[in-house]
Design a protein around this motif. Sequence first.
Motif, PDB file in Angstrom:
ATOM      1  N   UNK A 117    -132.377 -57.060 -36.386  1.00 26.09           N
ATOM      2  CA  UNK A 117    -133.531 -56.998 -37.284  1.00 26.09           C
ATOM      3  C   UNK A 117    -134.019 -58.363 -37.713  1.00 26.09           C
ATOM      4  N   UNK A 118    -133.115 -59.207 -38.215  1.00 26.07           N
ATOM      5  CA  UNK A 118    -133.527 -60.532 -38.667  1.00 26.07           C
ATOM      6  C   UNK A 118    -133.934 -61.411 -37.499  1.00 26.07           C
ATOM      7  N   UNK A 134    -135.014 -59.125 -48.087  1.00 24.92           N
ATOM      8  CA  UNK A 134    -135.168 -58.397 -46.828  1.00 24.92           C
ATOM      9  C   UNK A 134    -135.457 -59.344 -45.668  1.00 24.92           C
ATOM     10  N   UNK A 135    -135.323 -58.815 -44.449  1.00 27.26           N
ATOM     11  CA  UNK A 135    -135.410 -59.639 -43.247  1.00 27.26           C
ATOM     12  C   UNK A 135    -136.731 -60.393 -43.150  1.00 27.26           C
ATOM     13  N   UNK A 167    -128.361 -66.003 -38.692  1.00 21.72           N
ATOM     14  CA  UNK A 167    -129.436 -66.353 -37.772  1.00 21.72           C
ATOM     15  C   UNK A 167    -129.725 -67.830 -37.958  1.00 21.72           C
ATOM     16  N   UNK A 168    -129.819 -68.551 -36.852  1.00 20.85           N
ATOM     17  CA  UNK A 168    -130.050 -69.994 -36.869  1.00 20.85           C
ATOM     18  C   UNK A 168    -131.356 -70.292 -36.153  1.00 20.85           C
ATOM     19  N   UNK A 204    -129.240 -60.147 -43.570  1.00 20.59           N
ATOM     20  CA  UNK A 204    -129.639 -59.390 -44.763  1.00 20.59           C
ATOM     21  C   UNK A 204    -128.523 -58.493 -45.266  1.00 20.59           C
ATOM     22  N   UNK A 205    -128.396 -58.425 -46.578  1.00 17.76           N
ATOM     23  CA  UNK A 205    -127.391 -57.584 -47.209  1.00 17.76           C
ATOM     24  C   UNK A 205    -127.863 -57.147 -48.572  1.00 17.76           C
TER      25      UNK A 205
END
Length: 344
Positions: free
Chosen positions: A97-98, A64-65, A39-40, A58-59
Amino acid sequence: MTAMPPLPPAESVNVKLRSPTDLVAITPYLLGFHPDKSVVLAAFRGNRAIFAARSDLPGPETPPADLLADHLLQVTVAQGPDLLAILGYGAAGEVDGLLRSVWAAAEQRELPIGEVLRVDAGRWWSYLCQEPDCCPPEGTRFDPAATEAAATCAFAGLAVAPDRAALAATVAPPAGAARVAIERATDRAERSIMRCLATIPEPEWAATIEDRGDRAIRAAIDRYADSARLDDDELAELSVLLVSLPVRDVAWRAITTPQPHLRLWTDATQRVVPELAAAPASLLGFAAWRAGDGALARLALARALTADPEYSMAQMLLDAVQRGVPPAVLDDWPVDQSTRSPRV
């Protein structure tokens, strides 16, 4: 997360963003590489792109997001933007999600959002537009290389690595025959310097090293300004002399504009023996930071800390880059009057 301070070279490039495709086309130029699974957050002020921050999705090994989103917003808000664009790279199930967490966090801060896009497999989807005529549900196909925006950036000399791994390879240590050659050259340089010191009184050693280092640095800068490079023996001597902090500070103070220092310290970081990489990699990190290339700065500083985890220059600069501190803040940092360099 990759945080990129303002880009002086890009700021002088006049790029017109007429569509989401143009925004997608210029984002790799803001980051220095083509993002994926990311995500940018791109920030604008007064119709100028001033900042870009990137986070991996997220991983298992990432926060978390909501925490990632909060950090992205913190470093971006510090730049004083008046418009944001949020881009997620990947499949909907990976990105959504993110992407939505960043969007929600931005709205909570009452930050104006110009666009929210998901980008994947040569298509983009807008979260702000639901009109099928301009934003079809199957996504809008694009070719960023064919856009005027990308052509303008490329013509201005802004380079983009194919991915973050390719960018990381530009600061990787030498291997194979190159590694053997620079190790032998470093041994020769160390013996040469020790022979020189053996001919003078010990109280004169520091001044002699600093003088020799000053001459080596100025010669190196001139060489790379002419698009030439140091040979192994010259580079090895420079790397040994840079172990002296006063010598390193001569090189540090000289970095007032990105070129030719980016060429010099990129080459040095790629070629020096790994145990002597802390100084040249830190100098590359500083030059990249001054140039607005936060991705390269982070990678160079990580290389420096791999060589010496306690290297204070790299620690300080990495902290600044991670927090999205603009390079101009250097003007306000405490300065050691004996060296005119930030205290480290």
